[in-house]
Design an enzyme around this catalytic site. Structure first.
Site, PDB file in Angstrom:
ATOM      1  N   SER A  48      31.041  43.394  50.624  1.00  0.00           N
ATOM      2  CA  SER A  48      32.334  43.610  49.921  1.00  0.00           C
ATOM      3  C   SER A  48      32.155  45.140  49.176  1.00  0.00           C
ATOM      4  O   SER A  48      30.991  45.748  48.721  1.00  0.00           O
ATOM      5  CB  SER A  48      32.636  42.990  48.931  1.00  0.00           C
ATOM      6  OG  SER A  48      33.844  43.348  48.145  1.00  0.00           O
ATOM      7  N   GLU A  95      39.905  29.701  45.751  1.00  0.00           N
ATOM      8  CA  GLU A  95      39.869  30.155  44.375  1.00  0.00           C
ATOM      9  C   GLU A  95      40.015  29.049  43.418  1.00  0.00           C
ATOM     10  O   GLU A  95      39.793  29.280  42.227  1.00  0.00           O
ATOM     11  CB  GLU A  95      41.545  30.968  44.590  1.00  0.00           C
ATOM     12  CG  GLU A  95      41.363  32.222  44.957  1.00  0.00           C
ATOM     13  CD  GLU A  95      40.776  33.369  44.080  1.00  0.00           C
ATOM     14  OE1 GLU A  95      39.801  33.538  43.917  1.00  0.00           O
ATOM     15  OE2 GLU A  95      41.547  34.023  43.309  1.00  0.00           O
ATOM     16  N   ASN A 108      25.913  40.829  47.998  1.00  0.00           N
ATOM     17  CA  ASN A 108      26.461  41.366  46.708  1.00  0.00           C
ATOM     18  C   ASN A 108      26.193  40.524  45.721  1.00  0.00           C
ATOM     19  O   ASN A 108      26.002  40.885  44.475  1.00  0.00           O
ATOM     20  CB  ASN A 108      27.996  41.345  46.938  1.00  0.00           C
ATOM     21  CG  ASN A 108      28.463  42.222  47.881  1.00  0.00           C
ATOM     22  OD1 ASN A 108      28.884  41.991  48.839  1.00  0.00           O
ATOM     23  ND2 ASN A 108      28.716  43.784  47.602  1.00  0.00           N
ATOM     24  N   GLY A 119      33.527  40.304  40.067  1.00  0.00           N
ATOM     25  CA  GLY A 119      33.729  39.626  38.897  1.00  0.00           C
ATOM     26  C   GLY A 119      34.302  40.804  38.011  1.00  0.00           C
ATOM     27  O   GLY A 119      33.913  41.009  36.674  1.00  0.00           O
ATOM     28  N   ALA A 120      35.099  41.601  38.512  1.00  0.00           N
ATOM     29  CA  ALA A 120      35.489  42.801  37.587  1.00  0.00           C
ATOM     30  C   ALA A 120      37.088  43.068  37.648  1.00  0.00           C
ATOM     31  O   ALA A 120      37.522  43.971  37.334  1.00  0.00           O
ATOM     32  CB  ALA A 120      34.989  44.063  38.108  1.00  0.00           C
ATOM     33  N   GLY A 121      37.873  41.917  38.350  1.00  0.00           N
ATOM     34  CA  GLY A 121      39.049  41.945  37.888  1.00  0.00           C
ATOM     35  C   GLY A 121      40.138  42.593  39.019  1.00  0.00           C
ATOM     36  O   GLY A 121      41.242  42.544  39.195  1.00  0.00           O
ATOM     37  N   ASP A 175      46.312  36.161  43.846  1.00  0.00           N
ATOM     38  CA  ASP A 175      45.170  37.124  44.321  1.00  0.00           C
ATOM     39  C   ASP A 175      44.930  36.763  45.780  1.00  0.00           C
ATOM     40  O   ASP A 175      45.108  37.836  46.774  1.00  0.00           O
ATOM     41  CB  ASP A 175      43.914  36.848  43.611  1.00  0.00           C
ATOM     42  CG  ASP A 175      43.816  37.480  42.080  1.00  0.00           C
ATOM     43  OD1 ASP A 175      44.703  37.807  41.803  1.00  0.00           O
ATOM     44  OD2 ASP A 175      42.789  37.408  41.476  1.00  0.00           O
ATOM     45  N   SER A 198      37.721  40.243  43.769  1.00  0.00           N
ATOM     46  CA  SER A 198      36.631  39.890  44.753  1.00  0.00           C
ATOM     47  C   SER A 198      36.530  38.483  45.153  1.00  0.00           C
ATOM     48  O   SER A 198      36.435  38.304  46.358  1.00  0.00           O
ATOM     49  CB  SER A 198      35.356  40.257  44.056  1.00  0.00           C
ATOM     50  OG  SER A 198      34.847  39.392  43.267  1.00  0.00           O
ATOM     51  N   SER A 199      36.959  37.482  44.259  1.00  0.00           N
ATOM     52  CA  SER A 199      36.811  36.038  44.727  1.00  0.00           C
ATOM     53  C   SER A 199      37.991  35.805  45.637  1.00  0.00           C
ATOM     54  O   SER A 199      37.717  34.879  46.407  1.00  0.00           O
ATOM     55  CB  SER A 199      37.058  35.064  43.339  1.00  0.00           C
ATOM     56  OG  SER A 199      38.314  35.364  42.808  1.00  0.00           O
TER      57      SER A 199
HETATM   58  N1  LIG Z   1      30.961  39.571  48.127  1.00  0.00           N
HETATM   59  C1  LIG Z   1      30.950  38.288  47.769  1.00  0.00           C
HETATM   60  N2  LIG Z   1      29.901  37.570  47.953  1.00  0.00           N
HETATM   61  C2  LIG Z   1      30.006  36.307  47.616  1.00  0.00           C
HETATM   62  N3  LIG Z   1      30.627  35.892  46.533  1.00  0.00           N
HETATM   63  C3  LIG Z   1      31.650  36.589  45.955  1.00  0.00           C
HETATM   64  C4  LIG Z   1      31.826  38.006  46.414  1.00  0.00           C
HETATM   65  N4  LIG Z   1      32.652  38.528  45.681  1.00  0.00           N
HETATM   66  C5  LIG Z   1      33.159  37.586  44.987  1.00  0.00           C
HETATM   67  N5  LIG Z   1      32.374  36.436  45.098  1.00  0.00           N
HETATM   68  C6  LIG Z   1      32.572  35.050  44.294  1.00  0.00           C
HETATM   69  O1  LIG Z   1      33.773  35.367  43.293  1.00  0.00           O
HETATM   70  C7  LIG Z   1      33.001  35.271  41.924  1.00  0.00           C
HETATM   71  C8  LIG Z   1      34.025  36.386  41.057  1.00  0.00           C
HETATM   72  O2  LIG Z   1      35.159  35.890  40.931  1.00  0.00           O
HETATM   73  P1  LIG Z   1      36.069  36.045  39.638  1.00  0.00           P
HETATM   74  O3  LIG Z   1      35.346  35.826  38.320  1.00  0.00           O
HETATM   75  O4  LIG Z   1      37.312  35.658  40.038  1.00  0.00           O
HETATM   76  O5  LIG Z   1      36.065  37.777  39.757  1.00  0.00           O
HETATM   77  P2  LIG Z   1      37.075  38.911  40.524  1.00  0.00           P
HETATM   78  O6  LIG Z   1      37.981  39.541  39.524  1.00  0.00           O
HETATM   79  O7  LIG Z   1      36.217  39.670  41.102  1.00  0.00           O
HETATM   80  O8  LIG Z   1      38.011  37.868  41.325  1.00  0.00           O
HETATM   81  C9  LIG Z   1      31.696  35.479  42.068  1.00  0.00           C
HETATM   82  O9  LIG Z   1      30.947  34.923  41.049  1.00  0.00           O
HETATM   83  C10 LIG Z   1      31.343  34.612  43.326  1.00  0.00           C
HETATM   84  O10 LIG Z   1      31.311  33.467  43.120  1.00  0.00           O
HETATM   85  C1  LIG Z   2      43.997  36.140  35.197  1.00  0.00           C
HETATM   86  C2  LIG Z   2      44.413  36.020  36.568  1.00  0.00           C
HETATM   87  O1  LIG Z   2      46.036  36.302  36.653  1.00  0.00           O
HETATM   88  C3  LIG Z   2      44.019  37.180  37.749  1.00  0.00           C
HETATM   89  C4  LIG Z   2      42.552  36.873  37.707  1.00  0.00           C
HETATM   90  O2  LIG Z   2      42.140  37.985  38.706  1.00  0.00           O
HETATM   91  P1  LIG Z   2      40.561  38.273  38.748  1.00  0.00           P
HETATM   92  O3  LIG Z   2      40.040  37.122  39.358  1.00  0.00           O
HETATM   93  O4  LIG Z   2      40.158  38.873  37.386  1.00  0.00           O
HETATM   94  O5  LIG Z   2      40.630  39.288  39.945  1.00  0.00           O
HETATM   95  C5  LIG Z   2      44.439  34.505  37.216  1.00  0.00           C
HETATM   96  C6  LIG Z   2      45.223  34.048  38.300  1.00  0.00           C
HETATM   97  O6  LIG Z   2      46.281  34.672  38.490  1.00  0.00           O
HETATM   98  O7  LIG Z   2      44.826  33.136  39.034  1.00  0.00           O
HETATM   99 MG   LIG Z   3      38.976  36.182  40.956  1.00  0.00          MG
END
Ligand SMILES: Nc1ncnc2c1ncn2[C@@H]1O[C@H](COP(=O)(O)OP(=O)(O)O)[C@@H](O)[C@H]1O
Ligand SMILES: C[C@@](O)(CCOP(=O)(O)O)CC(=O)O
Ligand SMILES: [Mg+2]
Length: 398
Positions: free
Chosen positions: A123, A181, A55, A128-130, A192, A133-134
């Site tokens: 996945s 995280e 991904n 990185g869309a909320g 999350d 995924s992290s």
């Molecule tokens: N499928 C995946 N494979 C590897 N890393 C991932 C994957 N999904 C998420 N990540 C990690 O999580 C980060 C995105 O996290 P974050 O900014 O918190 O967004 P989200 O809202 O999706 O949690 C990516 O930059 C990457 O480091």
């Molecule tokens: C903004 C927050 O409340 C949620 C973040 O979620 P995401 O990584 O955007 O999916 C941060 C947190 O709760 O750690």
């Molecule tokens: Mg996240």
């Protein structure tokens, strides 16, 4: 050292109310999604540790004897950063994911012989869309590596082809996922990874989890504006604003807290009495109020305003979900909303260049999928490079 192969999966999440405020000790209401992250851990015998992360276009291998020489003197995270040549400035998508893997791997195996293995993660969640995924990534890493290290037992068979861990094992998985995280978010609330571990709908307050066992069936649209953003940057932005204007921002956080609590009350009422239009009117008003509050916090985006406008033109109410600044919005669907209206709203959103889909909520938390169950991780249109995995043998000793 030979480790146990396994295939684990954890769900993404949507925050109904309380994002950002939850980082500052306020209530959040969050729910797991039916979109998941999958991780396959395979023992190897070539003396390497490898990660395949299609991904995020990351495919790396380290020779274990070289890595082993790096691991004695200072704090583990600093050593791993040095090992990877990282500074705060180059903690990008790939580096954060790699650092998270290495941190959990080295923490769990670093005091003994490092096992040769390959970890592949794929996945259904946009990165990185909320949608957490992290957290789904960190939960999968924690579960698979804890299981491989023997720190938690093989999970118990649950349904036909999945197995799930006991409460105390889930707590350990959750605590390691939280550490993942911390690497990716900087200062996570923990909501999350908690949803990714337990699944379902829950109320989260300062690390305390209250599962909402009885929730009404709610339908939502998820819209991904595809505007990239980083949770870490947005969480830091909100903190700066709170520090700059405490008398303005603290009441905003308190108001979000009250929105979350009011929403929880309405959802509970909806399980006890016949659902009325008035319940939905209140849920919609809360969505509108919170969307404005999130804009005040500085995490809005014109693309998210567009989602709100386009859906409101069809009588539907939306707010951003997760960290904002782009990424995804959620839209509440009323039971009486005609399917033609839903389809045309989705089309309008797609015409703006967004991805949009209806989702069911409340999927199961982290579990292990029996490798005897012939499971095919299919290619998706966006991740053509990921090979299909057809898995032959069994991961559970039970
Ligand atoms: N499928 C995946 N494979 C590897 N890393 C991932 C994957 N999904 C998420 N990540 C990690 O999580 C980060 C995105 O996290 P974050 O900014 O918190 O967004 P989200 O809202 O999706 O949690 C990516 O930059 C990457 O480091
Ligand atoms: C903004 C927050 O409340 C949620 C973040 O979620 P995401 O990584 O955007 O999916 C941060 C947190 O709760 O750690
Ligand atoms: Mg996240």
């Amino acid at each position: 050292m030979k480790v146990r192969d396994c295939l684990v999966s954890a769900p993404g999440k949507a925050i109904l109310h309380g994002e950002h405020a939850v980082v500052h000790g306020k209530v959040a209401l969050a729910v797991s999604l039916n979109r998941r992250t999958y991780l396959h851990l395979k023992a190897t015998s070539d003396g390497t540790v490898c990660i395949n992360l299609p991904n995020i276009d990351t495919f790396l291998c380290w020779n274990l004897s070289e890595e082993a020489g790096q691991r004695l003197d200072f704090d583990l995270l600093k050593r791993l950063r040095d090992f990877m040549g990282l500074t705060n400035g180059n903690l990008d998508t790939s580096n954060m994911a790699t650092l998270t893997f290495l941190y959990i791997y080295m923490s769990l195996f670093g005091s003994g012989e490092l096992p040769s293995l390959k970890v592949s993660v794929w996945s259904e969640l946009p990165t990185g869309a909320g949608l957490g995924s992290s957290a789904a990534y960190s939960v999968c890493l924690a579960a698979a590596l804890l299981c491989a290290s023997g720190a938690i037992p093989a999970p118990l068979k649950e349904w036909d082809h999945t197995c799930r861990w006991h409460q105390e094992d889930l707590e350990l998985i959750n605590s390691w996922a939280f550490q993942g995280e911390m690497i990716i978010h900087g200062n996570p609330s923990g909501v999350d990874n908690t949803v990714g571990t337990w699944g379902g709908m829950l109320r989260f307050l300062a690390g305390k989890i209250i599962p909402l066992s009885r929730v009404p069936l709610i339908r939502i649209l998820l819209t991904n504006t595809k505007v990239p953003r980083s949770t870490k940057v947005l969480v830091a932005r909100v903190k700066d604003r709170i520090n700059k204007f405490p008398p303005i921002m603290i009441p905003v956080l308190d108001t979000v807290d009250a929105v979350s609590s009011t929403c929880e009350k309405v959802l509970t009422e909806m399980t006890r009495e016949p659902i009325t239009g008035e319940h939905y009117n209140t849920l919609e008003e809360l969505i509108d109020i919170n969307q404005h509050l999130l804009n005040v916090m500085g995490v809005g985006h014109p693309a998210l305003d567009m989602v709100c406008r386009v859906t409101l033109a069809k009588g539907l109410h939306s707010k951003l979900t997760g960290a904002g600044g782009g990424g995804c919005g959620i839209t509440l669907l009323r039971p009486e909303t005609d399917s033609a209206i839903i389809q045309s709203t989705m089309q309008d959103l797609k015409d703006c260049g967004f991805d949009c889909w209806e989702t069911s909520i409340g999927g199961p938390g982290v579990h292990c999928i029996l490798l005897s169950y012939t499971f095919v991780l299919t290619q998706t249109q966006t991740h053509d490079s990921f090979p299909q995995i057809l898995l032959p043998s069994n991961c559970s000793s039970s």
